[in-house]
Design an enzyme around this catalytic site. Sequence first.
Site, PDB file in Angstrom:
ATOM      1  N   THR A  29     -12.812  29.582  -8.105  1.00 34.93           N
ATOM      2  CA  THR A  29     -13.826  29.614  -7.063  1.00 34.93           C
ATOM      3  C   THR A  29     -13.424  28.669  -5.935  1.00 34.93           C
ATOM      4  O   THR A  29     -12.523  27.842  -6.095  1.00 34.93           O
ATOM      5  CB  THR A  29     -15.193  29.190  -7.627  1.00 34.93           C
ATOM      6  OG1 THR A  29     -15.089  27.840  -8.136  1.00 34.93           O
ATOM      7  CG2 THR A  29     -15.626  30.112  -8.752  1.00 34.93           C
ATOM      8  N   GLU A  57     -16.875  35.449  -9.187  1.00 32.11           N
ATOM      9  CA  GLU A  57     -17.472  35.698 -10.504  1.00 32.11           C
ATOM     10  C   GLU A  57     -17.834  37.164 -10.738  1.00 32.11           C
ATOM     11  O   GLU A  57     -18.077  37.562 -11.885  1.00 32.11           O
ATOM     12  CB  GLU A  57     -18.738  34.843 -10.663  1.00 32.11           C
ATOM     13  CG  GLU A  57     -18.488  33.356 -10.782  1.00 32.11           C
ATOM     14  CD  GLU A  57     -18.485  32.623  -9.446  1.00 32.11           C
ATOM     15  OE1 GLU A  57     -18.765  31.414  -9.441  1.00 32.11           O
ATOM     16  OE2 GLU A  57     -18.199  33.263  -8.417  1.00 32.11           O
ATOM     17  N   LYS A  88     -35.613  23.590   5.370  1.00 30.89           N
ATOM     18  CA  LYS A  88     -37.056  23.516   5.093  1.00 30.89           C
ATOM     19  C   LYS A  88     -37.701  22.600   6.117  1.00 30.89           C
ATOM     20  O   LYS A  88     -37.519  21.382   6.095  1.00 30.89           O
ATOM     21  CB  LYS A  88     -37.323  23.020   3.675  1.00 30.89           C
ATOM     22  CG  LYS A  88     -38.756  23.294   3.227  1.00 30.89           C
ATOM     23  CD  LYS A  88     -38.925  23.171   1.729  1.00 30.89           C
ATOM     24  CE  LYS A  88     -40.270  23.711   1.274  1.00 30.89           C
ATOM     25  NZ  LYS A  88     -40.434  23.638  -0.198  1.00 30.89           N
ATOM     26  N   TRP A 130     -39.529  27.686   5.208  1.00 27.67           N
ATOM     27  CA  TRP A 130     -38.089  27.926   5.163  1.00 27.67           C
ATOM     28  C   TRP A 130     -37.600  28.607   6.436  1.00 27.67           C
ATOM     29  O   TRP A 130     -38.239  29.504   6.967  1.00 27.67           O
ATOM     30  CB  TRP A 130     -37.727  28.813   3.970  1.00 27.67           C
ATOM     31  CG  TRP A 130     -37.934  28.161   2.632  1.00 27.67           C
ATOM     32  CD1 TRP A 130     -38.892  28.465   1.714  1.00 27.67           C
ATOM     33  CD2 TRP A 130     -37.169  27.094   2.062  1.00 27.67           C
ATOM     34  NE1 TRP A 130     -38.779  27.661   0.605  1.00 27.67           N
ATOM     35  CE2 TRP A 130     -37.724  26.807   0.790  1.00 27.67           C
ATOM     36  CE3 TRP A 130     -36.069  26.347   2.505  1.00 27.67           C
ATOM     37  CZ2 TRP A 130     -37.213  25.818  -0.039  1.00 27.67           C
ATOM     38  CZ3 TRP A 130     -35.561  25.362   1.677  1.00 27.67           C
ATOM     39  CH2 TRP A 130     -36.130  25.100   0.423  1.00 27.67           C
TER      40      TRP A 130
END
Length: 544
Positions: free
Chosen positions: A185, A335, A442, A447
């Site tokens: 990754t 993944e 936030k 949000w």
Amino acid sequence: MIRSTMMDVPLSLNHLLDRAGALFPTKTIVSRLPDKTLRTHTYGEYHRRTRALAAALQSLGLKKGDRVATLCWNHHAHLECYFGIPAAGGVMHTLNLRLAPDEIGWIAADADDRFLVVDDILLPLYRQFADKHGFGKVIVFPFSGAAVDTAAGFVDYEALLASADPDRFEFAPHDENDAVSMCYTSGTTGRPKGVVYSHRSTVLHTLVGCLDEAWRLQTADVLLPVTPMFHANCWGLPYGAVMMGSKIVFPGPHLHPDDLLDLIKAEPPTLSLGVPTIWLGLIQRYERALVEEPGRWQLPAGMRSMVGGAAVPEALIRAFDRHGVWLVQGWGMTETSPLATVAVRSDSQSADERYRRAAMAGVPVPLVDVRIRADDGKDAPWDGKSVGEIQVRGPFVTGSYHGVPVSEEKFTDDGWLRTGDVAAMDSLAYVRITDRTKDLIKSGGEWISSVDLENALMAHAAIAEAAVIAIPDPKWSERPLACIVVKRVQGGDNALLTAALGAHLLAHGFAKWQLPDRYEIIDAVPRTSTGKFWKLKLRERFPR
């Protein structure tokens, strides 16, 4: 009770390799060399060379499960490694040449790589991490055409293949769940983690990828893989091309817009793939050339381009469509092998609706289950508005990382992968990614999506790139800061540009409280090794 009596034949990459040699011996694989000349091999030659590589690796003592690292650009020899290493019983481990040398060395040690296949032009990079991990053999591919320094202990890739007899080679015995490759990754929030793929997962991913609802890859296609072969196995397209016998045009190390446009002119593709930043630079250069150098290049009409790795701005999709090229956005992760969703094009929709949906992550591909898990632990409704974390499961979705204990941080109790991406899903199952969990802003308990702001900003004629981050605010906790790359000088008055951008965002449906409090003009947005915006660097640069 009725039971199936179907043949129990294990899924195997070896079948795809032999199929290519038998069915497509005259189809071609083109590689652009460091000097920009083109070298062509047939699939028949590729089949023999790949089997020779497998036999040669076994002669060097490769044992089942041994990792063989590659440090290579996109070219025919790297494709030989894709199939030759697992054919010998080994596991191909692609090293990311864009990482820092110390990081590459750490990854090679963590994977316990036994051998290394490296381009000769990348030997200076190898020498910078050679002390971090000792390889049993370093096999040098003479990509530049120069002689390999065998006196220094290196193994000449071409001489190695010439020493083996592909006709006498026999595939290493294997189970369909045996490992064939591994990728790490990007590691933007910690140490990279290894993801291991099997014969079974790779074949299933390839079959799904070739469907019309995904790559739509066919034998008649000409594939231009600009995405590095070390990035999530080049999104699996090399496996698909070998299975279908599609012509492949590898760009080598030359990824500048001029170089790519020259290659597209010489070997016109029907399907290409790359991250948004590649196509952004290419379309800007192409449209400038239409004015300054008319007739120099022509994009192939009807070409499709798979785009992923980051959100694709709607403005970029519209720009390519003006020239007869359609960008197909896909979403996934290392993944997920990596294909998980694809924005399928539908001509039954209005033009604006097609563009809007094309800028989404798309619908889940067959065999992959996707759910949007809200903060309350329940699945969010498919209303296009309710958001939550994307969680996935499927036969080519990893269930663990190499050498890392399974944790609740990455996997749920009922076996789903936590992706860390926040999204909504509409009634047609289109996923719209709103942010990474770590990138959401936030403000005053509400949000704000940095991705939505970025896409809208990049739709403005003056903006080439935009990345939005959160900065601390004593009253609202966090507020958005927009880092922008300007296409052209705006008369020296940044206040006028800021006002214009605010009006532009309001016209795109943002509330006034969602607008950035500040704009910073930068030369370029920093990127990770896989081309994604590296917001961590921006946070370090603009802590407040």
